[in-house]
Write a protein that holds these residues in place. Sequence first.
Motif, PDB file in Angstrom:
ATOM      1  N   ALA A 187       0.836  -1.210   0.000  1.00 16.52           N
ATOM      2  CA  ALA A 187       0.000   0.000   0.000  1.00 16.52           C
ATOM      3  C   ALA A 187       0.867   1.255   0.000  1.00 16.52           C
ATOM      4  O   ALA A 187       0.629   2.186  -0.782  1.00 16.52           O
ATOM      5  N   ASN A 188       1.878   1.261   0.870  1.00 16.40           N
ATOM      6  CA  ASN A 188       2.727   2.455   0.944  1.00 16.40           C
ATOM      7  C   ASN A 188       3.524   2.660  -0.347  1.00 16.40           C
ATOM      8  O   ASN A 188       3.755   3.787  -0.768  1.00 16.40           O
ATOM      9  N   ALA A 189       3.915   1.577  -0.976  1.00 19.86           N
ATOM     10  CA  ALA A 189       4.725   1.703  -2.188  1.00 19.86           C
ATOM     11  C   ALA A 189       3.883   2.057  -3.413  1.00 19.86           C
ATOM     12  O   ALA A 189       4.338   2.787  -4.285  1.00 19.86           O
ATOM     13  N   GLN A 190       2.660   1.534  -3.483  1.00 23.40           N
ATOM     14  CA  GLN A 190       1.867   1.677  -4.710  1.00 23.40           C
ATOM     15  C   GLN A 190       0.820   2.786  -4.625  1.00 23.40           C
ATOM     16  O   GLN A 190       0.740   3.645  -5.499  1.00 23.40           O
ATOM     17  N   CYS A 191      -0.007   2.772  -3.584  1.00 22.99           N
ATOM     18  CA  CYS A 191      -1.138   3.700  -3.526  1.00 22.99           C
ATOM     19  C   CYS A 191      -0.649   5.140  -3.445  1.00 22.99           C
ATOM     20  O   CYS A 191      -1.242   6.050  -4.038  1.00 22.99           O
ATOM     21  N   LEU A 192       0.461   5.341  -2.685  1.00 24.84           N
ATOM     22  CA  LEU A 192       0.904   6.708  -2.402  1.00 24.84           C
ATOM     23  C   LEU A 192       1.575   7.379  -3.600  1.00 24.84           C
ATOM     24  O   LEU A 192       1.895   8.560  -3.541  1.00 24.84           O
ATOM     25  N   ILE A 193       1.769   6.611  -4.686  1.00 25.99           N
ATOM     26  CA  ILE A 193       2.326   7.242  -5.891  1.00 25.99           C
ATOM     27  C   ILE A 193       1.384   8.342  -6.378  1.00 25.99           C
ATOM     28  O   ILE A 193       1.811   9.441  -6.730  1.00 25.99           O
ATOM     29  N   CYS A 194       0.100   8.040  -6.383  1.00 19.32           N
ATOM     30  CA  CYS A 194      -0.869   8.970  -6.978  1.00 19.32           C
ATOM     31  C   CYS A 194      -1.700   9.738  -5.963  1.00 19.32           C
ATOM     32  O   CYS A 194      -2.307  10.748  -6.315  1.00 19.32           O
ATOM     33  N   HIS A 195      -1.830   9.231  -4.739  1.00 21.02           N
ATOM     34  CA  HIS A 195      -2.674   9.938  -3.761  1.00 21.02           C
ATOM     35  C   HIS A 195      -2.238   9.588  -2.351  1.00 21.02           C
ATOM     36  O   HIS A 195      -1.682   8.519  -2.111  1.00 21.02           O
ATOM     37  N   SER A 196      -2.538  10.495  -1.435  1.00 18.78           N
ATOM     38  CA  SER A 196      -2.213  10.251  -0.032  1.00 18.78           C
ATOM     39  C   SER A 196      -3.186   9.225   0.551  1.00 18.78           C
ATOM     40  O   SER A 196      -4.187   8.861  -0.069  1.00 18.78           O
ATOM     41  N   ALA A 197      -2.877   8.779   1.767  1.00 18.58           N
ATOM     42  CA  ALA A 197      -3.540   7.590   2.308  1.00 18.58           C
ATOM     43  C   ALA A 197      -4.916   7.854   2.912  1.00 18.58           C
ATOM     44  O   ALA A 197      -5.733   6.936   3.008  1.00 18.58           O
ATOM     45  N   GLU A 198      -5.193   9.120   3.305  1.00 21.00           N
ATOM     46  CA  GLU A 198      -6.372   9.332   4.141  1.00 21.00           C
ATOM     47  C   GLU A 198      -7.655   8.814   3.524  1.00 21.00           C
ATOM     48  O   GLU A 198      -8.496   8.207   4.196  1.00 21.00           O
ATOM     49  N   MET A 199      -7.832   9.079   2.214  1.00 21.11           N
ATOM     50  CA  MET A 199      -9.122   8.715   1.640  1.00 21.11           C
ATOM     51  C   MET A 199      -9.351   7.212   1.637  1.00 21.11           C
ATOM     52  O   MET A 199     -10.479   6.754   1.739  1.00 21.11           O
ATOM     53  N   VAL A 200      -8.251   6.449   1.535  1.00 19.57           N
ATOM     54  CA  VAL A 200      -8.391   4.995   1.617  1.00 19.57           C
ATOM     55  C   VAL A 200      -8.875   4.612   3.011  1.00 19.57           C
ATOM     56  O   VAL A 200      -9.801   3.812   3.182  1.00 19.57           O
ATOM     57  N   LEU A 201      -8.237   5.237   4.016  1.00 25.63           N
ATOM     58  CA  LEU A 201      -8.550   4.884   5.406  1.00 25.63           C
ATOM     59  C   LEU A 201      -9.922   5.401   5.825  1.00 25.63           C
ATOM     60  O   LEU A 201     -10.479   4.941   6.821  1.00 25.63           O
ATOM     61  N   LEU A 202     -10.472   6.358   5.093  1.00 27.00           N
ATOM     62  CA  LEU A 202     -11.767   6.940   5.449  1.00 27.00           C
ATOM     63  C   LEU A 202     -12.922   6.347   4.639  1.00 27.00           C
ATOM     64  O   LEU A 202     -14.049   6.829   4.713  1.00 27.00           O
ATOM     65  N   GLN A 203     -12.632   5.295   3.873  1.00 32.57           N
ATOM     66  CA  GLN A 203     -13.730   4.616   3.183  1.00 32.57           C
ATOM     67  C   GLN A 203     -14.616   3.900   4.200  1.00 32.57           C
ATOM     68  O   GLN A 203     -14.167   3.570   5.302  1.00 32.57           O
ATOM     69  N   PRO A 204     -15.854   3.622   3.813  1.00 29.85           N
ATOM     70  CA  PRO A 204     -16.650   2.723   4.656  1.00 29.85           C
ATOM     71  C   PRO A 204     -16.022   1.337   4.626  1.00 29.85           C
ATOM     72  O   PRO A 204     -15.224   1.026   3.733  1.00 29.85           O
ATOM     73  N   ALA A 205     -16.360   0.521   5.591  1.00 23.76           N
ATOM     74  CA  ALA A 205     -15.876  -0.854   5.587  1.00 23.76           C
ATOM     75  C   ALA A 205     -16.390  -1.555   4.330  1.00 23.76           C
ATOM     76  O   ALA A 205     -17.586  -1.524   4.043  1.00 23.76           O
ATOM     77  N   LEU A 206     -15.460  -2.161   3.582  1.00 25.02           N
ATOM     78  CA  LEU A 206     -15.833  -2.815   2.331  1.00 25.02           C
ATOM     79  C   LEU A 206     -15.516  -4.307   2.416  1.00 25.02           C
ATOM     80  O   LEU A 206     -14.630  -4.723   3.169  1.00 25.02           O
ATOM     81  N   THR A 207     -16.213  -5.082   1.605  1.00 26.89           N
ATOM     82  CA  THR A 207     -15.898  -6.510   1.510  1.00 26.89           C
ATOM     83  C   THR A 207     -14.595  -6.679   0.740  1.00 26.89           C
ATOM     84  O   THR A 207     -14.129  -5.759   0.050  1.00 26.89           O
ATOM     85  N   GLN A 208     -14.023  -7.875   0.831  1.00 30.47           N
ATOM     86  CA  GLN A 208     -12.781  -8.104   0.083  1.00 30.47           C
ATOM     87  C   GLN A 208     -13.023  -7.954  -1.423  1.00 30.47           C
ATOM     88  O   GLN A 208     -12.176  -7.429  -2.144  1.00 30.47           O
ATOM     89  N   ASP A 209     -14.186  -8.368  -1.894  1.00 33.90           N
ATOM     90  CA  ASP A 209     -14.495  -8.206  -3.321  1.00 33.90           C
ATOM     91  C   ASP A 209     -14.590  -6.727  -3.687  1.00 33.90           C
ATOM     92  O   ASP A 209     -14.160  -6.314  -4.772  1.00 33.90           O
ATOM     93  N   GLU A 210     -15.171  -5.942  -2.804  1.00 34.80           N
ATOM     94  CA  GLU A 210     -15.269  -4.502  -3.091  1.00 34.80           C
ATOM     95  C   GLU A 210     -13.886  -3.848  -3.100  1.00 34.80           C
ATOM     96  O   GLU A 210     -13.597  -3.003  -3.950  1.00 34.80           O
ATOM     97  N   TRP A 211     -13.038  -4.242  -2.168  1.00 26.34           N
ATOM     98  CA  TRP A 211     -11.668  -3.712  -2.184  1.00 26.34           C
ATOM     99  C   TRP A 211     -10.947  -4.151  -3.456  1.00 26.34           C
ATOM    100  O   TRP A 211     -10.210  -3.370  -4.076  1.00 26.34           O
TER     101      TRP A 211
END
Lengths: 427, 132
Positions: B75-99
């Motif tokens: 997550a730190n290596a890939q997601c943060l290339i394009c956006h900071s982490a907060e919005m990921v952490l502020l999502q509603p709880a999702l199922t593994q399929d939704e993630w």
Amino acid sequence: MRDLRGGPWFPIGHPGHRGTPFRPSRRRLLAHAGRIGLSGLLGAPAWNVRAATLVELRFANGRRELVTNFPQKGAMLLLRTRPALLETPFEVFDQSVFTPNDRFYVRWHLADIPEVIDPGTFRLNIGGHVRQAVSLTLDDLVRGFEPFEIAAVNQCSGNSRGFFSPRVAGGQWSNGAMGNARWTGVRLRDVLDRAGVKAGALQVRFNGLDTGVLPQTPNFMKSLAVDHARDGEVMIAYAMNGERLPLLNGYPLRMVVPGWYATYWVKMLSDVTVLDKPDDNYWMAKAYLIPDTPFADISPGQKGVRTVPINRMVPRSFFSNIQDGAVLKTGQTTTVRGIAFGGDAGLKEVLFSSDAGSSWQPVRLGADHGKYGFRQWEAPWRPSSQGPHKLMVKASNTAGIAQPDHANWNGGGYMRNVIESVSVQAT
Amino acid sequence: MSGISADAMNTNARRIPSRTVPVALAIALATGPVWPQSDDSKASGAAPARSWVKMNVELPTGQVTFPPGNGAAIANAQCLICHSAEMVLLQPALTQDEWTAVINKMRSAFGALLPPDQVEPLAGYLHGINGR
């Protein structure tokens, strides 16, 4: 102008509330906010610890940090730092129908945003299916065209997404991904006429200076039908509430599309391209699509629904000086108030109910600054019995659309406009 | 606020009448509703400037990283290339399929560089920290 960064504001019924309902005091909210360590933020342990002011939005995982570290911005609710997603704290809407530039919400898609803009070298390019491509300086725009001004609400397509049930992924906004400003600039029609739109033009596409970090990320561009683009209201703004736009709201130029969702209000506008075929870029063809149903409403899981690009806004109304859990005195009259707007048509009526929607009464509306802007509303209310009361407000517009009494649902989390309610106690 | 400033209120694109109200009218208005402040005290001031100033700001980049766990490094290596982490952490709880669907959208629509064999570990990690 009161200093919006002053002390706390408290809604009616809150122990901190002082002053009359109309002049609630010069203090300002941090409702439900406190100064605590960040260990609770993001539901997470203390791997990123620092002091922060936190606000609880009214849905699960709704804890937000109130931040002041963005340029030209006051205190904003942080949803994402990069690219910035900043929500306007709702108490700001109780202060004025015009949202101050430094509290106006912020929403960017792509993280490569210029931090330096030189107005001497900036150009707005008009091209594509035109007789002669034109490149305009900022001074060309200000001096060479008739100024045009309009008050209009800019609302994110996904405003209030956090209230969707069942929840959907995306920006988890409360109701503060919107704002109302007086926009000054030039009509897009006049600018297009300078280049000369050729016969056969279908759409006009807008592009800004922001780009993705990766070259393969689709550039953010949006398009309008050519007749809409030339309707004399769609405009290019170089000022917002009488001032230059903050960089995060699109300095130096942004599109203004009155009555339509903010996805079309392209920021840092640099290119206007007339197309002779439909725009099939990702942001028109794949993103920001809604079910082609009234209020973009479908059942969760419903398949095979025709979709269309999101478009006109629908009416909404909100309470701004009272919240869930307020405690009021029986027999004492309180003035309840809020804001409303009609969407893509003027407000026709705003109605208030103090009995959970069994009966409705007209409210008193504040100044009308034009059909696309916020208007304030107010209604006196005297609780006649002790116990819980459910207050509701609903707006309708001159096109005959009224706020629905059940919440819409779609997979994108777009276009929420259900009737708002607050639950209060009388003692 | 240093990047912009002072010349913002300089004349002349368009004159908007000032809000001077005759005294008698002001008294009459005072008996009507009194809004929390004059609706247009700010918005109807002088017309915007004709001159422009160079904008030079610094946008915050975000300090938050993903919480520790099996997959946090992805997550730190890939997601943060394009956006900071907060919005990921502020999502509603999702199922593994939704993630998984979110991650696949980042790859197919936005060109995320995440290799295919990291999709499942990342979805598992995100489901672990914010799943249902």
